[in-house]
Design a protein around this motif. Structure first.
Motif, PDB file in Angstrom:
ATOM      1  N   GLN A 190       0.817  -1.205   0.000  1.00  0.00           N
ATOM      2  CA  GLN A 190       0.000   0.000   0.000  1.00  0.00           C
ATOM      3  C   GLN A 190       0.854   1.259   0.000  1.00  0.00           C
ATOM      4  O   GLN A 190       0.407   2.301  -0.464  1.00  0.00           O
ATOM      5  N   ARG A 191       2.055   1.167   0.512  1.00  0.00           N
ATOM      6  CA  ARG A 191       2.953   2.318   0.522  1.00  0.00           C
ATOM      7  C   ARG A 191       3.240   2.804  -0.892  1.00  0.00           C
ATOM      8  O   ARG A 191       3.465   3.990  -1.119  1.00  0.00           O
ATOM      9  N   TRP A 192       3.248   1.900  -1.846  1.00  0.00           N
ATOM     10  CA  TRP A 192       3.660   2.233  -3.209  1.00  0.00           C
ATOM     11  C   TRP A 192       2.501   2.532  -4.138  1.00  0.00           C
ATOM     12  O   TRP A 192       2.715   2.961  -5.274  1.00  0.00           O
ATOM     13  N   LEU A 195       0.615   5.054  -9.126  1.00  0.00           N
ATOM     14  CA  LEU A 195      -0.515   5.630  -9.854  1.00  0.00           C
ATOM     15  C   LEU A 195      -0.241   7.079 -10.243  1.00  0.00           C
ATOM     16  O   LEU A 195      -0.664   7.536 -11.306  1.00  0.00           O
ATOM     17  N   TRP A 196       0.465   7.816  -9.407  1.00  0.00           N
ATOM     18  CA  TRP A 196       0.818   9.206  -9.704  1.00  0.00           C
ATOM     19  C   TRP A 196       1.669   9.275 -10.972  1.00  0.00           C
ATOM     20  O   TRP A 196       1.411  10.072 -11.864  1.00  0.00           O
ATOM     21  N   HIS A 197       2.697   8.432 -11.046  1.00  0.00           N
ATOM     22  CA  HIS A 197       3.573   8.451 -12.224  1.00  0.00           C
ATOM     23  C   HIS A 197       2.830   8.029 -13.485  1.00  0.00           C
ATOM     24  O   HIS A 197       3.036   8.613 -14.548  1.00  0.00           O
ATOM     25  N   LEU A 198       1.975   7.036 -13.373  1.00  0.00           N
ATOM     26  CA  LEU A 198       1.231   6.587 -14.548  1.00  0.00           C
ATOM     27  C   LEU A 198       0.223   7.640 -15.010  1.00  0.00           C
ATOM     28  O   LEU A 198       0.032   7.841 -16.206  1.00  0.00           O
ATOM     29  N   ALA A 199      -0.423   8.320 -14.074  1.00  0.00           N
ATOM     30  CA  ALA A 199      -1.394   9.353 -14.434  1.00  0.00           C
ATOM     31  C   ALA A 199      -0.695  10.592 -14.987  1.00  0.00           C
ATOM     32  O   ALA A 199      -1.192  11.227 -15.919  1.00  0.00           O
ATOM     33  N   ASP A 200       0.463  10.922 -14.436  1.00  0.00           N
ATOM     34  CA  ASP A 200       1.177  12.127 -14.828  1.00  0.00           C
ATOM     35  C   ASP A 200       1.885  11.978 -16.169  1.00  0.00           C
ATOM     36  O   ASP A 200       1.864  12.886 -16.997  1.00  0.00           O
ATOM     37  N   GLU A 201       2.487  10.815 -16.400  1.00  0.00           N
ATOM     38  CA  GLU A 201       3.334  10.630 -17.578  1.00  0.00           C
ATOM     39  C   GLU A 201       2.721   9.720 -18.633  1.00  0.00           C
ATOM     40  O   GLU A 201       3.297   9.542 -19.691  1.00  0.00           O
ATOM     41  N   GLY A 202       1.587   9.130 -18.346  1.00  0.00           N
ATOM     42  CA  GLY A 202       0.959   8.225 -19.308  1.00  0.00           C
ATOM     43  C   GLY A 202       1.625   6.857 -19.281  1.00  0.00           C
ATOM     44  O   GLY A 202       2.310   6.511 -18.316  1.00  0.00           O
ATOM     45  N   LEU A 251       4.064   3.929 -19.386  1.00  0.00           N
ATOM     46  CA  LEU A 251       5.509   3.848 -19.179  1.00  0.00           C
ATOM     47  C   LEU A 251       5.963   2.407 -19.263  1.00  0.00           C
ATOM     48  O   LEU A 251       5.232   1.496 -18.903  1.00  0.00           O
ATOM     49  N   ARG A 252       7.168   2.225 -19.718  1.00  0.00           N
ATOM     50  CA  ARG A 252       7.784   0.905 -19.646  1.00  0.00           C
ATOM     51  C   ARG A 252       8.197   0.645 -18.206  1.00  0.00           C
ATOM     52  O   ARG A 252       8.321   1.567 -17.398  1.00  0.00           O
ATOM     53  N   TYR A 253       8.409  -0.607 -17.883  1.00  0.00           N
ATOM     54  CA  TYR A 253       8.733  -1.011 -16.514  1.00  0.00           C
ATOM     55  C   TYR A 253       9.912  -0.217 -15.957  1.00  0.00           C
ATOM     56  O   TYR A 253       9.853   0.342 -14.863  1.00  0.00           O
ATOM     57  N   ASN A 254      11.014  -0.160 -16.697  1.00  0.00           N
ATOM     58  CA  ASN A 254      12.212   0.522 -16.202  1.00  0.00           C
ATOM     59  C   ASN A 254      12.022   2.027 -16.092  1.00  0.00           C
ATOM     60  O   ASN A 254      12.639   2.664 -15.230  1.00  0.00           O
ATOM     61  N   GLU A 255      11.217   2.616 -16.949  1.00  0.00           N
ATOM     62  CA  GLU A 255      10.924   4.042 -16.832  1.00  0.00           C
ATOM     63  C   GLU A 255      10.173   4.326 -15.531  1.00  0.00           C
ATOM     64  O   GLU A 255      10.462   5.297 -14.831  1.00  0.00           O
ATOM     65  N   LEU A 256       9.218   3.467 -15.227  1.00  0.00           N
ATOM     66  CA  LEU A 256       8.472   3.608 -13.978  1.00  0.00           C
ATOM     67  C   LEU A 256       9.390   3.377 -12.779  1.00  0.00           C
ATOM     68  O   LEU A 256       9.354   4.115 -11.801  1.00  0.00           O
ATOM     69  N   LYS A 257      10.246   2.379 -12.867  1.00  0.00           N
ATOM     70  CA  LYS A 257      11.185   2.072 -11.785  1.00  0.00           C
ATOM     71  C   LYS A 257      12.118   3.246 -11.534  1.00  0.00           C
ATOM     72  O   LYS A 257      12.408   3.586 -10.393  1.00  0.00           O
ATOM     73  N   ARG A 258      12.620   3.898 -12.575  1.00  0.00           N
ATOM     74  CA  ARG A 258      13.491   5.059 -12.415  1.00  0.00           C
ATOM     75  C   ARG A 258      12.765   6.232 -11.766  1.00  0.00           C
ATOM     76  O   ARG A 258      13.376   7.032 -11.067  1.00  0.00           O
TER      77      ARG A 258
END
Length: 57
Positions: free
Chosen positions: A4-6, A11-18, A20-27
């Motif tokens: 739940q911490r994550w 969701l913020w990164h996916l909503a903000d940037e559309g 993403l590939r796994y490594n882009e999200l990880k970075r």
């Protein structure tokens, strides 16, 4: 519940940037481990019963 911490940062990164590939999200979330990111992405079918994380072969 595990991970739940994550939930918000992912969701913020996916909503903000559309999409993403796994490594882009990880970075974008440097403190998250590969295991926690995997678990959370697999569990994100809770939104309207549809997955927001598409897997590609």
């Amino acid at each position: 519940m595990l991970g739940q911490r994550w939930k918000f940062p992912i969701l913020w990164h996916l909503a903000d940037e559309g999409p993403l590939r796994y490594n882009e999200l990880k970075r974008g979330i440097p403190l998250i481990t590969n295991i926690m990111l995997n678990i959370n992405l697999k569990n994100y079918t809770f939104l309207d019963g549809e997955s927001n994380a598409n897997r590609r072969n």
